[in-house]
Design a protein around this motif. Structure first.
Motif, PDB file in Angstrom:
ATOM      1  N   TRP A 175       0.887  -1.065   0.040  1.00 19.71           N
ATOM      2  CA  TRP A 175       0.006   0.097   0.083  1.00 19.71           C
ATOM      3  C   TRP A 175       0.757   1.301   0.011  1.00 19.71           C
ATOM      4  N   PHE A 176       2.051   1.014   0.507  1.00 17.66           N
ATOM      5  CA  PHE A 176       3.052   2.213   0.689  1.00 17.66           C
ATOM      6  C   PHE A 176       4.383   2.419  -0.297  1.00 17.66           C
ATOM      7  N   ASP A 177       4.831   3.597  -0.470  1.00 17.79           N
ATOM      8  CA  ASP A 177       5.847   3.641  -1.317  1.00 17.79           C
ATOM      9  C   ASP A 177       7.051   3.408  -0.591  1.00 17.79           C
ATOM     10  N   THR A 178       7.317   3.905   0.862  1.00 19.35           N
ATOM     11  CA  THR A 178       8.148   3.636   1.557  1.00 19.35           C
ATOM     12  C   THR A 178       7.878   2.800   2.728  1.00 19.35           C
ATOM     13  N   PHE A 179       8.791   2.554   3.852  1.00 11.22           N
ATOM     14  CA  PHE A 179       8.561   2.051   4.915  1.00 11.22           C
ATOM     15  C   PHE A 179       8.062   2.959   6.010  1.00 11.22           C
ATOM     16  N   TRP A 180       8.070   4.383   5.885  1.00 15.27           N
ATOM     17  CA  TRP A 180       7.667   5.075   6.744  1.00 15.27           C
ATOM     18  C   TRP A 180       6.318   4.973   7.443  1.00 15.27           C
ATOM     19  N   PRO A 181       5.359   4.700   6.601  1.00 16.10           N
ATOM     20  CA  PRO A 181       3.824   4.618   7.155  1.00 16.10           C
ATOM     21  C   PRO A 181       3.920   3.335   8.007  1.00 16.10           C
ATOM     22  N   ILE A 182       4.461   2.434   7.717  1.00 11.69           N
ATOM     23  CA  ILE A 182       4.485   1.057   8.529  1.00 11.69           C
ATOM     24  C   ILE A 182       5.152   1.313   9.744  1.00 11.69           C
ATOM     25  N   TYR A 183       6.064   2.408   9.936  1.00 13.05           N
ATOM     26  CA  TYR A 183       6.839   2.591  11.188  1.00 13.05           C
ATOM     27  C   TYR A 183       6.117   3.596  11.954  1.00 13.05           C
ATOM     28  N   TYR A 184       5.517   4.590  11.385  1.00 14.61           N
ATOM     29  CA  TYR A 184       4.544   5.539  12.172  1.00 14.61           C
ATOM     30  C   TYR A 184       3.227   5.277  12.524  1.00 14.61           C
ATOM     31  N   LEU A 185       2.512   4.539  11.854  1.00 18.73           N
ATOM     32  CA  LEU A 185       0.957   4.342  12.198  1.00 18.73           C
ATOM     33  C   LEU A 185       0.957   3.238  13.151  1.00 18.73           C
ATOM     34  N   LEU A 228      20.144  -8.137  14.736  1.00 21.44           N
ATOM     35  CA  LEU A 228      20.100  -6.601  14.204  1.00 21.44           C
ATOM     36  C   LEU A 228      21.383  -6.064  13.687  1.00 21.44           C
ATOM     37  N   ALA A 229      22.700  -6.690  14.563  1.00 21.25           N
ATOM     38  CA  ALA A 229      23.975  -6.112  14.062  1.00 21.25           C
ATOM     39  C   ALA A 229      24.262  -6.714  12.587  1.00 21.25           C
ATOM     40  N   ALA A 230      23.935  -7.793  12.705  1.00 19.85           N
ATOM     41  CA  ALA A 230      24.407  -8.667  11.096  1.00 19.85           C
ATOM     42  C   ALA A 230      23.600  -7.943  10.128  1.00 19.85           C
ATOM     43  N   LEU A 231      22.343  -7.720  10.359  1.00 17.41           N
ATOM     44  CA  LEU A 231      21.439  -6.977   9.269  1.00 17.41           C
ATOM     45  C   LEU A 231      22.177  -5.629   9.016  1.00 17.41           C
ATOM     46  N   HIS A 232      22.495  -4.765  10.129  1.00 21.34           N
ATOM     47  CA  HIS A 232      22.974  -3.483   9.803  1.00 21.34           C
ATOM     48  C   HIS A 232      24.269  -3.623   9.028  1.00 21.34           C
ATOM     49  N   LEU A 233      25.117  -4.664   9.211  1.00 23.66           N
ATOM     50  CA  LEU A 233      26.594  -4.748   8.534  1.00 23.66           C
ATOM     51  C   LEU A 233      26.314  -5.296   7.093  1.00 23.66           C
ATOM     52  N   HIS A 234      25.759  -6.378   7.153  1.00 25.03           N
ATOM     53  CA  HIS A 234      25.544  -6.931   5.874  1.00 25.03           C
ATOM     54  C   HIS A 234      24.354  -6.719   4.814  1.00 25.03           C
ATOM     55  N   PHE A 235      23.436  -6.234   5.660  1.00 26.83           N
ATOM     56  CA  PHE A 235      22.373  -5.727   4.580  1.00 26.83           C
ATOM     57  C   PHE A 235      21.746  -4.208   5.205  1.00 26.83           C
ATOM     58  N   PRO A 236      22.510  -3.365   5.000  1.00 35.31           N
ATOM     59  CA  PRO A 236      22.284  -1.873   5.572  1.00 35.31           C
ATOM     60  C   PRO A 236      20.956  -1.288   5.078  1.00 35.31           C
ATOM     61  N   ARG A 237      20.464  -1.486   3.843  1.00 34.58           N
ATOM     62  CA  ARG A 237      19.334  -1.262   3.683  1.00 34.58           C
ATOM     63  C   ARG A 237      17.997  -2.047   3.677  1.00 34.58           C
ATOM     64  N   PHE A 238      18.316  -3.115   4.338  1.00 35.96           N
ATOM     65  CA  PHE A 238      17.264  -3.998   4.821  1.00 35.96           C
ATOM     66  C   PHE A 238      15.816  -3.138   5.279  1.00 35.96           C
ATOM     67  N   ARG A 239      15.982  -2.320   6.127  1.00 36.42           N
ATOM     68  CA  ARG A 239      14.727  -1.642   6.784  1.00 36.42           C
ATOM     69  C   ARG A 239      14.154  -0.729   5.780  1.00 36.42           C
ATOM     70  N   LEU A 245       8.835  -9.020   4.114  1.00 37.53           N
ATOM     71  CA  LEU A 245       9.763  -9.573   4.654  1.00 37.53           C
ATOM     72  C   LEU A 245      10.618  -8.548   5.897  1.00 37.53           C
ATOM     73  N   SER A 246      10.817  -7.504   5.226  1.00 40.63           N
ATOM     74  CA  SER A 246      11.543  -6.569   6.104  1.00 40.63           C
ATOM     75  C   SER A 246      10.615  -5.841   7.279  1.00 40.63           C
ATOM     76  N   ASN A 247       9.406  -5.396   6.768  1.00 46.16           N
ATOM     77  CA  ASN A 247       8.368  -4.888   7.706  1.00 46.16           C
ATOM     78  C   ASN A 247       7.915  -5.778   8.722  1.00 46.16           C
ATOM     79  N   ALA A 248       7.739  -7.175   8.248  1.00 47.19           N
ATOM     80  CA  ALA A 248       7.191  -8.129   9.205  1.00 47.19           C
ATOM     81  C   ALA A 248       8.216  -8.339  10.162  1.00 47.19           C
ATOM     82  N   CYS A 249       9.412  -8.589   9.675  1.00 48.32           N
ATOM     83  CA  CYS A 249      10.316  -9.267  10.790  1.00 48.32           C
ATOM     84  C   CYS A 249      11.158  -8.322  11.547  1.00 48.32           C
ATOM     85  N   LEU A 250      11.755  -7.258  10.840  1.00 48.01           N
ATOM     86  CA  LEU A 250      12.445  -6.347  11.711  1.00 48.01           C
ATOM     87  C   LEU A 250      12.112  -5.694  12.870  1.00 48.01           C
TER      88      LEU A 250
END
Length: 360
Positions: A175-185, A228-239, A245-250
């Motif tokens: 429904w959204f172009d970015t992850f921000w609505p998932i993060y905010y609402l 979380l550290a592994a995701l940040h180091l190896h997949f910095p744009r995961f969020r 997957l990223s919105n459900a799991c992170l």
């Protein structure tokens, strides 16, 4: 973040200093994220879990007493939240102008998370208010759930939300172009608040309910940190990928981290209890609400000076703490005490005259 500044024990009858210490770590994580670009966005999630725990415990206690349920709860929320909020809006207006007034409805009705999701907000320094909006919306709905449901049904509801909200995030991602609505609402963050609520119900039913989870919580905390550290180091744009997957799991990984931290704090002994109960951390936790509100405003005032990043962060922290201290001793502490202090004084006078004072 905006739950009672004097956190209660699992029975919500006495203060637990280590929860203030945990709140201090949360607000310092948020500050480091903004001031130093540290990947510590989980600090806000920790505030949500703490609020779910504290608010649910307060409501369960008021329900058990069968007196002044809604009036007590909302009067305390107004005294705690509104004065520092209004002062922030005044400071922001004086420093950055009235750009926020174009979207006044989001600020007037504590809906800035919706405004941010729609890209309709004021000055960027006011972006911190999105999480306050989430909590205010939680405060509107959750007291009715606590009042109308048995503790068992409330626990089932909280557990169901923990399971269903990640699925909702995944389903809603397209429904959204970015992850921000998932993060905010609010609907997408209710699993964090529900996790705290579930712990509150558990300890209300059995004060020792969390004792057997102390070691599993330690393991879960370090496991979540490692992921979380592994995701940040190896997949910095995961969020930022905004995938189901990223919105459900992170944010569920963050939930494990923050819920484990709360269990550890509640069951802490030895060095952990000493650290979380250190007077400096307890004080920072006590004024954390105002620190959270004002710190980004201070940073936006200092960034144009183009100082060294660490010098700017240190100066901003000092100014933020000074502001929070002034407001705490200037008016916040007295407002939080509110009618409780007046009732205590009223009871003391009849006691000296030999008559019985009424308790309301």
């Amino acid at each position: 973040m905006t739950a009672s500044v004097q956190p209660a024990s699992p029975s919500h009858s006495r203060r637990i200093p280590q929860l203030d210490g945990l709140r201090a770590l949360a607000v310092l994580a948020v500050f480091a994220q903004h001031a130093l670009k540290a990947p510590l966005w989980m600090g806000v999630d920790l505030f949500f879990v703490l609020s779910g725990f504290l608010i649910t415990g307060i409501l369960l206690e008021r329900k058990a007493r069968r007196q002044s349920y809604f009036s007590y709860f909302y009067a305390r929320r107004v005294r705690r939240i509104l004065p520092p909020y209004l002062l922030l809006m005044l400071v922001s207006s004086l420093v950055f102008g009235l750009g926020w007034a174009r979207h006044w409805q989001w600020y007037a009705f504590f809906a800035t998370n919706i405004g941010d999701a729609l890209g309709q907000s004021g000055h960027d320094s006011l972006n911190v208010l999105w999480s306050l909006a989430v909590e205010e919306q939680f405060y509107i709905v959750w007291p009715f759930a606590v009042l109308l449901l048995s503790q068992r049904a409330l626990a089932i509801l909280a557990a169901a939300l923990i399971v269903l909200v990640p699925l909702l995030r995944a389903v809603a991602t397209p429904w959204f172009d970015t992850f921000w609505p998932i993060y905010y609402l609010t609907p997408f963050r209710m699993d964090l608040l529900s996790a705290g609520a579930l712990l509150a119900v558990a300890v209300r039913r059995d004060r020792n309910a969390l004792e057997r989870f102390r070691l599993p919580a330690v393991f879960a905390l370090f496991a979540a940190l490692a992921v979380l550290a592994a995701l940040h180091l190896h997949f910095p744009r995961f969020r930022a990928e905004n995938t189901p997957l990223s919105n459900a799991c992170l944010y569920s990984i963050s939930l494990v981290l923050c819920t484990s931290a709360l269990v550890i704090a509640l069951q802490s002994k030895g060095i952990v209890r000493q650290v979380l109960s250190h007077p400096v951390l307890v004080y920072v936790g006590t004024v954390s609400y105002t620190i959270y509100l004002i710190h980004l405003t201070v940073l936006y005032m200092l960034w144009p000076l183009e100082l060294n990043r660490y010098v700017t962060a240190a100066l901003a922290l000092a100014i933020t703490l000074a502001y929070a201290t002034l407001t705490w001793f200037g008016f916040e502490r007295r407002l939080i005490a509110g009618s409780g202090a007046r009732r205590a004084s009223a009871r003391a006078v009849p006691a000296r005259s030999g008559s019985a004072g009424s308790r309301t």
